[in-house]
Motif scaffolding. Structure first.
Motif, PDB file in Angstrom:
ATOM      1  N   VAL A   1      14.641  -9.223 -33.131  1.00 37.80           N
ATOM      2  CA  VAL A   1      13.275  -9.219 -33.664  1.00 37.80           C
ATOM      3  C   VAL A   1      12.917  -7.813 -34.115  1.00 37.80           C
ATOM      4  CG1 VAL A   1      12.543 -11.172 -32.241  1.00 37.80           C
ATOM      5  CG2 VAL A   1      12.264  -8.842 -31.361  1.00 37.80           C
ATOM      6  N   PHE A   2      11.983  -7.723 -35.065  1.00 31.96           N
ATOM      7  CA  PHE A   2      11.606  -6.415 -35.597  1.00 31.96           C
ATOM      8  C   PHE A   2      10.926  -5.577 -34.514  1.00 31.96           C
ATOM      9  CE2 PHE A   2       9.113  -3.367 -38.064  1.00 31.96           C
ATOM     10  CZ  PHE A   2      10.099  -2.903 -38.930  1.00 31.96           C
ATOM     11  N   PRO A   3      11.186  -4.274 -34.489  1.00 27.38           N
ATOM     12  CA  PRO A   3      10.587  -3.403 -33.472  1.00 27.38           C
ATOM     13  C   PRO A   3       9.073  -3.551 -33.379  1.00 27.38           C
ATOM     14  CG  PRO A   3      12.230  -2.202 -34.735  1.00 27.38           C
ATOM     15  CD  PRO A   3      12.092  -3.539 -35.390  1.00 27.38           C
ATOM     16  N   GLY A   4       8.612  -3.749 -32.172  1.00 27.62           N
ATOM     17  CA  GLY A   4       7.192  -3.951 -31.915  1.00 27.62           C
ATOM     18  C   GLY A   4       6.831  -5.400 -31.678  1.00 27.62           C
ATOM     19  N   THR A   5       7.758  -6.308 -31.925  1.00 24.74           N
ATOM     20  CA  THR A   5       7.469  -7.739 -31.750  1.00 24.74           C
ATOM     21  C   THR A   5       7.268  -8.099 -30.281  1.00 24.74           C
ATOM     22  OG1 THR A   5       8.747  -8.313 -33.730  1.00 24.74           O
ATOM     23  CG2 THR A   5       8.332 -10.075 -32.133  1.00 24.74           C
ATOM     24  N   THR A   6       8.180  -7.638 -29.423  1.00 28.17           N
ATOM     25  CA  THR A   6       8.144  -8.054 -28.020  1.00 28.17           C
ATOM     26  C   THR A   6       6.944  -7.480 -27.282  1.00 28.17           C
ATOM     27  OG1 THR A   6      10.550  -8.260 -27.982  1.00 28.17           O
ATOM     28  CG2 THR A   6       9.437  -8.096 -25.849  1.00 28.17           C
ATOM     29  N   ASP A   7       6.663  -6.188 -27.492  1.00 27.63           N
ATOM     30  CA  ASP A   7       5.589  -5.569 -26.710  1.00 27.63           C
ATOM     31  C   ASP A   7       4.206  -5.815 -27.298  1.00 27.63           C
ATOM     32  OD1 ASP A   7       5.532  -3.831 -28.862  1.00 27.63           O
ATOM     33  OD2 ASP A   7       6.119  -2.051 -27.741  1.00 27.63           O
ATOM     34  N   THR A   8       4.123  -6.563 -28.401  1.00 26.60           N
ATOM     35  CA  THR A   8       2.807  -6.928 -28.951  1.00 26.60           C
ATOM     36  C   THR A   8       2.673  -8.461 -28.974  1.00 26.60           C
ATOM     37  OG1 THR A   8       3.687  -6.763 -31.227  1.00 26.60           O
ATOM     38  CG2 THR A   8       2.564  -4.827 -30.315  1.00 26.60           C
TER      39      THR A   8
ATOM     40  N   PRO B   1      23.429  -9.068 -43.371  1.00 28.22           N
ATOM     41  CA  PRO B   1      22.468  -9.283 -44.465  1.00 28.22           C
ATOM     42  C   PRO B   1      21.054  -9.534 -43.950  1.00 28.22           C
ATOM     43  CG  PRO B   1      24.471 -10.564 -44.815  1.00 28.22           C
ATOM     44  CD  PRO B   1      24.526 -10.049 -43.406  1.00 28.22           C
ATOM     45  N   LYS B   2      20.939 -10.383 -42.943  1.00 25.61           N
ATOM     46  CA  LYS B   2      19.612 -10.736 -42.410  1.00 25.61           C
ATOM     47  C   LYS B   2      18.923  -9.530 -41.801  1.00 25.61           C
ATOM     48  CE  LYS B   2      19.239 -13.156 -38.523  1.00 25.61           C
ATOM     49  NZ  LYS B   2      18.280 -12.497 -37.587  1.00 25.61           N
ATOM     50  N   ASP B   3      19.662  -8.752 -41.011  1.00 25.86           N
ATOM     51  CA  ASP B   3      19.040  -7.639 -40.303  1.00 25.86           C
ATOM     52  C   ASP B   3      18.650  -6.498 -41.237  1.00 25.86           C
ATOM     53  OD1 ASP B   3      19.381  -9.135 -38.062  1.00 25.86           O
ATOM     54  OD2 ASP B   3      20.912  -7.856 -37.141  1.00 25.86           O
ATOM     55  N   VAL B   4      19.492  -6.221 -42.243  1.00 22.90           N
ATOM     56  CA  VAL B   4      19.135  -5.172 -43.202  1.00 22.90           C
ATOM     57  C   VAL B   4      17.906  -5.587 -43.994  1.00 22.90           C
ATOM     58  CG1 VAL B   4      19.878  -3.857 -45.220  1.00 22.90           C
ATOM     59  CG2 VAL B   4      21.493  -4.267 -43.354  1.00 22.90           C
ATOM     60  N   CYS B   5      17.867  -6.841 -44.435  1.00 22.48           N
ATOM     61  CA  CYS B   5      16.701  -7.309 -45.198  1.00 22.48           C
ATOM     62  C   CYS B   5      15.440  -7.319 -44.339  1.00 22.48           C
ATOM     63  CB  CYS B   5      16.966  -8.700 -45.763  1.00 22.48           C
ATOM     64  SG  CYS B   5      18.154  -8.730 -47.123  1.00 22.48           S
ATOM     65  N   ALA B   6      15.582  -7.689 -43.060  1.00 19.68           N
ATOM     66  CA  ALA B   6      14.426  -7.672 -42.160  1.00 19.68           C
ATOM     67  C   ALA B   6      13.925  -6.254 -41.934  1.00 19.68           C
ATOM     68  CB  ALA B   6      14.796  -8.315 -40.830  1.00 19.68           C
ATOM     69  N   LEU B   7      14.854  -5.314 -41.834  1.00 20.81           N
ATOM     70  CA  LEU B   7      14.459  -3.916 -41.655  1.00 20.81           C
ATOM     71  C   LEU B   7      13.739  -3.402 -42.895  1.00 20.81           C
ATOM     72  CD1 LEU B   7      14.644  -1.695 -39.528  1.00 20.81           C
ATOM     73  CD2 LEU B   7      16.844  -1.010 -40.508  1.00 20.81           C
ATOM     74  N   LEU B   8      14.237  -3.772 -44.073  1.00 21.13           N
ATOM     75  CA  LEU B   8      13.578  -3.378 -45.316  1.00 21.13           C
ATOM     76  C   LEU B   8      12.180  -3.984 -45.411  1.00 21.13           C
ATOM     77  CD1 LEU B   8      16.568  -3.791 -47.783  1.00 21.13           C
ATOM     78  CD2 LEU B   8      15.391  -1.651 -47.266  1.00 21.13           C
ATOM     79  N   SER B   9      12.059  -5.267 -45.054  1.00 15.95           N
ATOM     80  CA  SER B   9      10.764  -5.939 -45.114  1.00 15.95           C
ATOM     81  C   SER B   9       9.774  -5.334 -44.133  1.00 15.95           C
ATOM     82  CB  SER B   9      10.951  -7.430 -44.833  1.00 15.95           C
ATOM     83  OG  SER B   9       9.710  -8.103 -44.795  1.00 15.95           O
ATOM     84  N   GLY B  10      10.242  -5.109 -42.906  1.00 17.78           N
ATOM     85  CA  GLY B  10       9.361  -4.515 -41.899  1.00 17.78           C
ATOM     86  C   GLY B  10       8.934  -3.114 -42.263  1.00 17.78           C
TER      87      GLY B  10
ATOM     88  N   ILE C   1      14.861  -1.458 -32.096  1.00 19.99           N
ATOM     89  CA  ILE C   1      15.286  -0.765 -33.321  1.00 19.99           C
ATOM     90  C   ILE C   1      16.722  -0.251 -33.203  1.00 19.99           C
ATOM     91  CG2 ILE C   1      14.494   1.588 -32.819  1.00 19.99           C
ATOM     92  CD1 ILE C   1      13.396   1.591 -35.750  1.00 19.99           C
ATOM     93  N   ILE C   2      17.227  -0.069 -31.989  1.00 25.10           N
ATOM     94  CA  ILE C   2      18.641   0.285 -31.828  1.00 25.10           C
ATOM     95  C   ILE C   2      19.518  -0.810 -32.423  1.00 25.10           C
ATOM     96  CG2 ILE C   2      20.501   0.492 -30.105  1.00 25.10           C
ATOM     97  CD1 ILE C   2      18.526   2.095 -28.380  1.00 25.10           C
ATOM     98  N   LYS C   3      19.169  -2.058 -32.174  1.00 23.13           N
ATOM     99  CA  LYS C   3      19.930  -3.182 -32.714  1.00 23.13           C
ATOM    100  C   LYS C   3      19.943  -3.143 -34.239  1.00 23.13           C
ATOM    101  CE  LYS C   3      21.501  -7.434 -33.431  1.00 23.13           C
ATOM    102  NZ  LYS C   3      22.869  -7.868 -33.198  1.00 23.13           N
ATOM    103  N   TYR C   4      18.765  -3.009 -34.837  1.00 23.35           N
ATOM    104  CA  TYR C   4      18.681  -2.993 -36.290  1.00 23.35           C
ATOM    105  C   TYR C   4      19.415  -1.792 -36.879  1.00 23.35           C
ATOM    106  CZ  TYR C   4      15.467  -6.864 -37.055  1.00 23.35           C
ATOM    107  OH  TYR C   4      14.914  -8.114 -37.154  1.00 23.35           O
ATOM    108  N   THR C   5      19.271  -0.646 -36.246  1.00 24.59           N
ATOM    109  CA  THR C   5      19.900   0.562 -36.765  1.00 24.59           C
ATOM    110  C   THR C   5      21.417   0.461 -36.708  1.00 24.59           C
ATOM    111  OG1 THR C   5      17.998   1.862 -36.033  1.00 24.59           O
ATOM    112  CG2 THR C   5      20.007   3.076 -36.549  1.00 24.59           C
ATOM    113  N   SER C   6      21.946  -0.107 -35.635  1.00 22.10           N
ATOM    114  CA  SER C   6      23.399  -0.274 -35.513  1.00 22.10           C
ATOM    115  C   SER C   6      23.941  -1.130 -36.650  1.00 22.10           C
ATOM    116  CB  SER C   6      23.744  -0.914 -34.164  1.00 22.10           C
ATOM    117  OG  SER C   6      23.398  -0.071 -33.091  1.00 22.10           O
TER     118      SER C   6
END
Length: 424
Positions: free
Chosen positions: A125-132, A268-277, A208-213
């Motif tokens: 999930v995009f960073p900030g999803t879990t703690d909000t 593909p999914k994670d890079v696009c999600a990071l770009l969108s977020g 964000i560690i997951k997405y960055t990796s």
């Protein structure tokens, strides 16, 4: 000490996670809305194609059960992992419907539960999803407070399809995201039997560690392909280039494999999600935009090479070796074979395809192309395109064939009558 765990979602992440935890000695209840997956697991079979997973399920049947009953699963366990899908929306953002629905149900169950229950988000999930949002849903429906009445954390997965069991049981690192020490300790104890290298941080940082990796690995692939394209123009072997570059300890040789690009359920999914977020945050990630653009263009280079030898594809029979996005899986999500086959069909070519595992899945998208039961049958086509580097393709006789190789199969390179590698 063994724990009692419930895993929501029996896909690649959930099924592998639950089975491996059982193999570590924990009691595991797997939960899924699909009765066929539940039945398969309870019968000792894997509901997904993953090397070694079915054997592990059979070995640990006394510690694994599967159910469609989420309420019973949560009530009878101390820790719940959310491992449901987060598919992409049209704009590249992730769809969190399954995550939020699971949290709503969990919250309602926690309202009736007295003990301290830990909920861990393993879905990407995009960073900030879990703690909000996740926290808010759980607190609203349970009437309790995260960090006080129940635990909340993030524990991203780093599993490669086809090698997921080994990756789980022999991890490079385990990332624990928790904003209260009690939850962090619970997660740490679960993984203790593996004696892994553990990195503990905040929930948002873990996300964000997951997405960055994944974004960095995708970047290495697109960078390698851009350099590989230049190497082909210059008459230089890109493998030699990256063998030399990879010897630098600051860089490493991993993921420097040139070809037709990356696919699958993550990159593909994670890079696009990071770009969108990032766009939603007012940030533009120029490098990652270029990564996606390069990856989308790469399969078209293969078709350009094919047309050097067969300018008019109408009525020609084109053989496809490999449909899965990578070997040792039946997963075709974002497979580079999809745009290649689509383009061939649009130009009037007759397509004959073979893959050891992914033909049934591919048939759902392309029911009208011809599927064959052997790789050797594909070699009867007017030209052959290699799109997945399955081991068995290394032993075919490519002599007398036009071969356009997207995955660097040495046998094709050495023996095809006409050979073109995409970027080497």
């Amino acid at each position: 000490m063994s724990k009692s765990l419930s895993i929501i979602g029996c896909g690649y992440v959930g099924c592998v996670t639950g089975t491996c935890f059982a193999d570590m000695g924990h009691e595991v209840t797997l939960v899924d809305i699909d009765p066929s997956r539940v039945y398969s697991i309870n019968e000792g079979h894997s509901p997904i194609y993953e090397s070694g997973l079915e054997d592990l399920i059979k070995e640990n049947r006394k510690r694994i059960c599967a159910t469609t009953d989420l309420r019973t699963a949560v009530n009878n366990t101390d820790i719940t992992f959310i491992a449901v899908g987060t598919p992409s929306n049209v704009d590249g953002s992730i769809n969190l419907t399954y995550v939020f629905n699971a949290c709503k149900e969990i919250g309602e169950i926690l309202r009736e539960k007295d003990s301290f229950h830990v909920i861990i988000v393993k879905s990407t999930v995009f960073p900030g999803t879990t703690d909000t949002q996740v926290r808010q849903i759980l607190e609203e429906h349970s009437g309790k407070k995260a960090g006080i009445d129940f635990g909340l954390g993030a524990n991203p997965e780093f599993l490669r399809e086809g090698n997921a069991v080994q990756d789980f049981l022999s991890p490079d690192r385990v990332v624990i995201g928790a904003d209260d020490p009690r939850t962090a300790n619970v997660i740490r104890d679960i993984y203790a039997p593996l004696n892994p290298q553990i990195f503990t941080t905040s929930i948002r940082t873990a996300e964000i560690i997951k997405y960055t990796s994944n974004a960095f690995l995708a970047t290495k692939i697109s960078f390698a392909n851009e350099i590989g394209n230049l190497c082909k123009t210059l008459g230089v072997d890109s493998k030699d280039v990256f063998d030399g570059v990879g010897m630098d300890s600051r860089i490493s040789p991993a993921f420097f494999r040139t070809g037709i690009g990356f696919g699958g359920s993550c990159f593909p999914k994670d890079v696009c999600a990071l770009l969108s977020g990032a766009r939603d945050c007012g940030e533009k990630l120029n490098v990652l935009n270029a990564v996606i653009a390069t990856n989308e263009a790469q399969p078209l280079r293969l078709l350009g090479l094919l047309k050097r030898h067969l300018p008019n594809l109408k009525g020609k029979t084109i053989g496809i070796l490999g449909l899965a996005f990578k070997p040792d899986t039946d997963d075709i999500r974002e497979s580079r074979a999809i745009p290649v086959v689509s383009s061939l069909c649009s130009e009037g070519a007759e397509v004959i395809a073979y893959d050891p595992a992914a033909m049934d899945n591919f048939r759902h998208i392309f029911p009208h192309i011809t599927y064959t039961s052997s790789a050797s049958s594909v070699l009867e086509a007017d030209a052959v395109l290699i799109l997945t580097e399955w081991k068995e393709f290394e032993y075919l006789d490519y002599s007398g064939k036009i071969v356009i190789d997207g995955r660097r199969i040495e046998a094709a390179r050495n023996h095809a009558t006409i050979y073109e590698g995409v970027c080497w």
